[in-house]
Design a protein around this motif. Structure first.
Motif, PDB file in Angstrom:
ATOM      1  N   PRO A  71       0.832  -1.201   0.000  1.00  0.00           N
ATOM      2  CA  PRO A  71       0.000   0.000   0.000  1.00  0.00           C
ATOM      3  C   PRO A  71       0.872   1.258   0.000  1.00  0.00           C
ATOM      4  N   ALA A  72       0.334   2.349  -0.553  1.00  0.00           N
ATOM      5  CA  ALA A  72       1.103   3.588  -0.651  1.00  0.00           C
ATOM      6  C   ALA A  72       0.203   4.796  -0.406  1.00  0.00           C
ATOM      7  N   ILE A  73       0.789   5.831   0.152  1.00  0.00           N
ATOM      8  CA  ILE A  73       0.112   7.112   0.314  1.00  0.00           C
ATOM      9  C   ILE A  73       0.929   8.115  -0.482  1.00  0.00           C
ATOM     10  N   LEU A  74       0.305   8.714  -1.506  1.00  0.00           N
ATOM     11  CA  LEU A  74       0.997   9.619  -2.403  1.00  0.00           C
ATOM     12  C   LEU A  74       0.514  11.054  -2.211  1.00  0.00           C
ATOM     13  N   LYS A  75       1.420  11.971  -2.274  1.00  0.00           N
ATOM     14  CA  LYS A  75       1.099  13.405  -2.259  1.00  0.00           C
ATOM     15  C   LYS A  75       1.334  13.890  -3.685  1.00  0.00           C
ATOM     16  N   LEU A  76       0.261  14.233  -4.391  1.00  0.00           N
ATOM     17  CA  LEU A  76       0.356  14.655  -5.785  1.00  0.00           C
ATOM     18  C   LEU A  76      -0.178  16.064  -5.956  1.00  0.00           C
ATOM     19  N   GLY A  77       0.379  16.773  -6.901  1.00  0.00           N
ATOM     20  CA  GLY A  77      -0.101  18.109  -7.215  1.00  0.00           C
ATOM     21  C   GLY A  77      -1.508  18.051  -7.767  1.00  0.00           C
ATOM     22  N   ALA A  78      -2.281  19.093  -7.507  1.00  0.00           N
ATOM     23  CA  ALA A  78      -3.650  19.152  -8.018  1.00  0.00           C
ATOM     24  C   ALA A  78      -3.618  19.056  -9.538  1.00  0.00           C
ATOM     25  N   GLY A  79      -4.578  18.308 -10.102  1.00  0.00           N
ATOM     26  CA  GLY A  79      -4.655  18.164 -11.555  1.00  0.00           C
ATOM     27  C   GLY A  79      -4.855  16.719 -11.962  1.00  0.00           C
ATOM     28  N   LYS A  80      -4.672  16.471 -13.263  1.00  0.00           N
ATOM     29  CA  LYS A  80      -4.879  15.136 -13.824  1.00  0.00           C
ATOM     30  C   LYS A  80      -3.631  14.282 -13.659  1.00  0.00           C
ATOM     31  N   HIS A  81      -3.845  12.999 -13.340  1.00  0.00           N
ATOM     32  CA  HIS A  81      -2.752  12.051 -13.150  1.00  0.00           C
ATOM     33  C   HIS A  81      -3.170  10.678 -13.667  1.00  0.00           C
ATOM     34  N   THR A  82      -2.159   9.835 -13.913  1.00  0.00           N
ATOM     35  CA  THR A  82      -2.385   8.446 -14.276  1.00  0.00           C
ATOM     36  C   THR A  82      -1.647   7.585 -13.271  1.00  0.00           C
ATOM     37  N   LEU A  83      -2.353   6.602 -12.729  1.00  0.00           N
ATOM     38  CA  LEU A  83      -1.781   5.686 -11.761  1.00  0.00           C
ATOM     39  C   LEU A  83      -1.764   4.292 -12.372  1.00  0.00           C
ATOM     40  N   LYS A  84      -0.626   3.599 -12.272  1.00  0.00           N
ATOM     41  CA  LYS A  84      -0.523   2.235 -12.781  1.00  0.00           C
ATOM     42  C   LYS A  84       0.005   1.340 -11.671  1.00  0.00           C
ATOM     43  N   ILE A  85      -0.609   0.179 -11.508  1.00  0.00           N
ATOM     44  CA  ILE A  85      -0.165  -0.813 -10.534  1.00  0.00           C
ATOM     45  C   ILE A  85       0.285  -2.035 -11.327  1.00  0.00           C
ATOM     46  N   SER A  86       1.472  -2.538 -11.008  1.00  0.00           N
ATOM     47  CA  SER A  86       2.050  -3.631 -11.778  1.00  0.00           C
ATOM     48  C   SER A  86       2.666  -4.668 -10.843  1.00  0.00           C
ATOM     49  N   LEU A  87       2.453  -5.942 -11.157  1.00  0.00           N
ATOM     50  CA  LEU A  87       3.036  -7.030 -10.388  1.00  0.00           C
ATOM     51  C   LEU A  87       3.251  -8.208 -11.324  1.00  0.00           C
ATOM     52  N   SER A  88       4.415  -8.798 -11.262  1.00  0.00           N
ATOM     53  CA  SER A  88       4.746  -9.927 -12.123  1.00  0.00           C
ATOM     54  C   SER A  88       3.707 -11.039 -11.966  1.00  0.00           C
ATOM     55  N   GLY A  89       3.226 -11.563 -13.103  1.00  0.00           N
ATOM     56  CA  GLY A  89       2.219 -12.631 -13.079  1.00  0.00           C
ATOM     57  C   GLY A  89       0.794 -12.112 -13.118  1.00  0.00           C
TER      58      GLY A  89
END
Length: 113
Positions: A71-89
């Motif tokens: 799990p992660a807690i991200l601090k991102l600037g206001a606006g549009k973003h793309t989030l990708k989660i990746s794990l082998s398999g």
């Protein structure tokens, strides 16, 4: 809201959405008050994204840059973003979203084999 110094070799680990300013010697003293006001402004323009996944340890990418593991807690600037989660398999999970300044967003990724 406090300025942080980061060594040259550690700059690649600065989180997404954090603006950096490089200063040298006496320039640092002159710009200290300017940096303090920048940090305050930047803090007000940040939203929080909490990312979870049933498959803990998956890689988390924000706007194409690796930012940690679930799990992660991200601090991102206001606006549009793309989030990708990746794990082998597993198939990659991706989501486009817009975050508002001061808001908190919770995303749960369900990775499929």
């Amino acid at each position: 809201g406090v300025p942080v110094a980061v060594g040259e070799k550690d700059r690649e680990y600065i989180p997404v959405g954090v603006t950096t300013t490089v200063v040298k010697g006496s320039e640092e003293e002159k710009s200290e008050s300017k940096r303090a006001s920048q940090v305050t402004t930047q803090s007000a323009e940040i939203g929080t994204v909490t990312v979870t996944s049933i498959t803990e340890g998956a890689d988390v990418y924000a706007d194409g840059a690796f930012v940690g593991n679930c799990p992660a807690i991200l601090k991102l600037g206001a606006g549009k973003h793309t989030l990708k989660i990746s794990l082998s398999g597993y198939k990659d999970w991706s989501r486009d979203f817009t975050i508002q300044a001061g808001s908190e967003l919770r995303l749960t990724a369900t990775l499929e084999k």
